[in-house]
Design a protein around this motif. Structure first.
Motif, short mmCIF file in Angstrom:
data_model
loop_
_atom_site.label_atom_id
_atom_site.label_comp_id
_atom_site.label_asym_id
_atom_site.label_seq_id
_atom_site.Cartn_x
_atom_site.Cartn_y
_atom_site.Cartn_z
N ALA A 1 -2.64 0.48 7.11
CA ALA A 1 -1.41 0.67 6.35
C ALA A 1 -0.36 -0.34 6.78
O ALA A 1 -0.16 -0.60 7.96
CB ALA A 1 -0.89 2.09 6.55
N ASP B 1 0.80 -1.22 0.00
CA ASP B 1 0.00 0.00 0.00
C ASP B 1 0.83 1.28 0.00
O ASP B 1 0.30 2.38 -0.12
CB ASP B 1 -0.99 0.01 1.17
CG ASP B 1 -0.33 0.03 2.54
OD1 ASP B 1 0.83 0.46 2.64
OD2 ASP B 1 -0.99 -0.37 3.52
N SER C 1 -4.58 0.90 1.02
CA SER C 1 -4.61 -0.18 2.00
C SER C 1 -6.00 -0.81 2.07
O SER C 1 -6.13 -2.04 2.11
CB SER C 1 -4.20 0.37 3.37
OG SER C 1 -4.24 -0.64 4.35
#
Length: 318
Positions: free
Chosen positions: A236, A158, A189
């Protein structure tokens, strides 16, 4: 910049605030990239984030659809407004102060060859026609290289969309949170969590003018700190330390002088931050984000998450 009466297959969305002086160059490069990619059905949307200059007028003069936010809401809100104003299946997001390479859109489109790919990230490079002189500009050149070296070593991560140009399938955009899109990385994400793949296409290049003064660098640094605060508690992914160290090592070997400039300026930034001398600009200060970062309890997080930047994880810090 659209042709015919059919619904455009692709929309280029450009969030902009007070970019009247640079928007024309951006839009010209977008037109050239669309032509190079042989995209005949496309629309270009400039979302004016309550500018105080002629940003909207410049957009209309270059044939783009100009939308204006009634108050300053920020880049992500501008992107969301652009999306809901289009029905295109592919969404390209470009920063208004950049120029895309003529082959950038062709490369991004190749990235969608597999249906599972939902996000395609581009490579950001300082303007190749600019003569780099100042220590700040040298620092920016090194930052771009470090970012590229890091992304080149990541797969379906991500972190890849961080930058100034990326492309997204509308379905992935919706799965990634749709209008509630707090930042490119958090969005990516969430899209990945929904099952979409993220890839990096370094052949898709976008050029930007690096900051030229320490005050500008300082302002960008503060904004980065605020953006990183939003990562807390979300999905994340941590950057693998081995990847970051190898990227930093490769970058240092390739640009030792620029690396020195980068380190010298970061040392000054860290010193100011540690002494409490660094404050956000008026827009960020009024938002309350600087003093009150988001509550990490609002969303799930993974154990052991490390939200540091590549520079921080490499022991250099950014």
């Amino acid at each position: 910049m659209s042709t015919g009466n059919r619904i455009p297959d692709l929309a280029v969305i450009i969030p902009a605030r007070n970019e009247a002086s640079r928007l024309g160059g951006c839009l010209g490069s977008v037109r050239e990239a669309l032509e190079r990619a042989e995209v005949t059905e496309a629309e270009v949307i400039v979302v004016d984030d309550h500018s105080t200059d002629e940003t909207s007028d410049v957009a209309r003069a270059h044939g783009a659809l100009a939308l204006r936010q009634s108050r300053r809401l920020g880049k992500m809100a501008a992107c969301s407004l652009g999306v809901v104003s289009s029905s295109a299946s592919l969404l390209f997001f470009v920063d208004a102060d950049c120029c895309v390479d003529s082959g950038a859109f062709s490369a991004l489109l190749r990235g969608f060859a597999r249906p599972a790919v939902g996000v395609v990230a581009a490579r950001s490079e300082p303007d190749s026609g600019r003569i780099v002189k100042s220590i700040v500009e040298r620092s920016a050149v090194f930052s771009a290289l470090l970012l590229h070296e890091t992304k080149s070593r990541l797969t379906n991560h991500d972190f890849l969309p961080i930058g100034r140009l990326m492309a997204v399938r509308r379905a992935a955009y919706q799965d990634g949170g749709g209008q509630q899109w707090p930042s490119d990385r958090i969005y990516a994400s969430r899209a990945k969590h929904a099952g979409w793949e993220i890839i990096y296409m370094p052949e898709a290049v976008v050029y930007y003018q690096p900051v030229g003064t320490y005050d500008q660098l300082r302002s960008d640094y503060v904004r980065t700190v605020v953006a990183h605060a939003h990562l807390t508690g979300d999905w994340a992914e941590p950057l693998p330390r081995g990847v970051v160290r190898r990227a930093a090592s490769a970058s240092l070997r390739r640009q030792p002088l620029n690396a020195g400039a980068w380190l010298a300026l970061r040392a000054r930034l860290w010193s100011e931050q540690s002494r409490g001398l660094m404050r956000p600009d008026k827009g960020l200060a009024s938002s309350g984000i600087w003093d009150n970062p988001p509550d990490s309890s609002r969303s799930p997080s993974r154990p052991g998450h490390n939200h540091q930047t590549p520079e921080e994880q490499a022991g250099i810090r950014a």
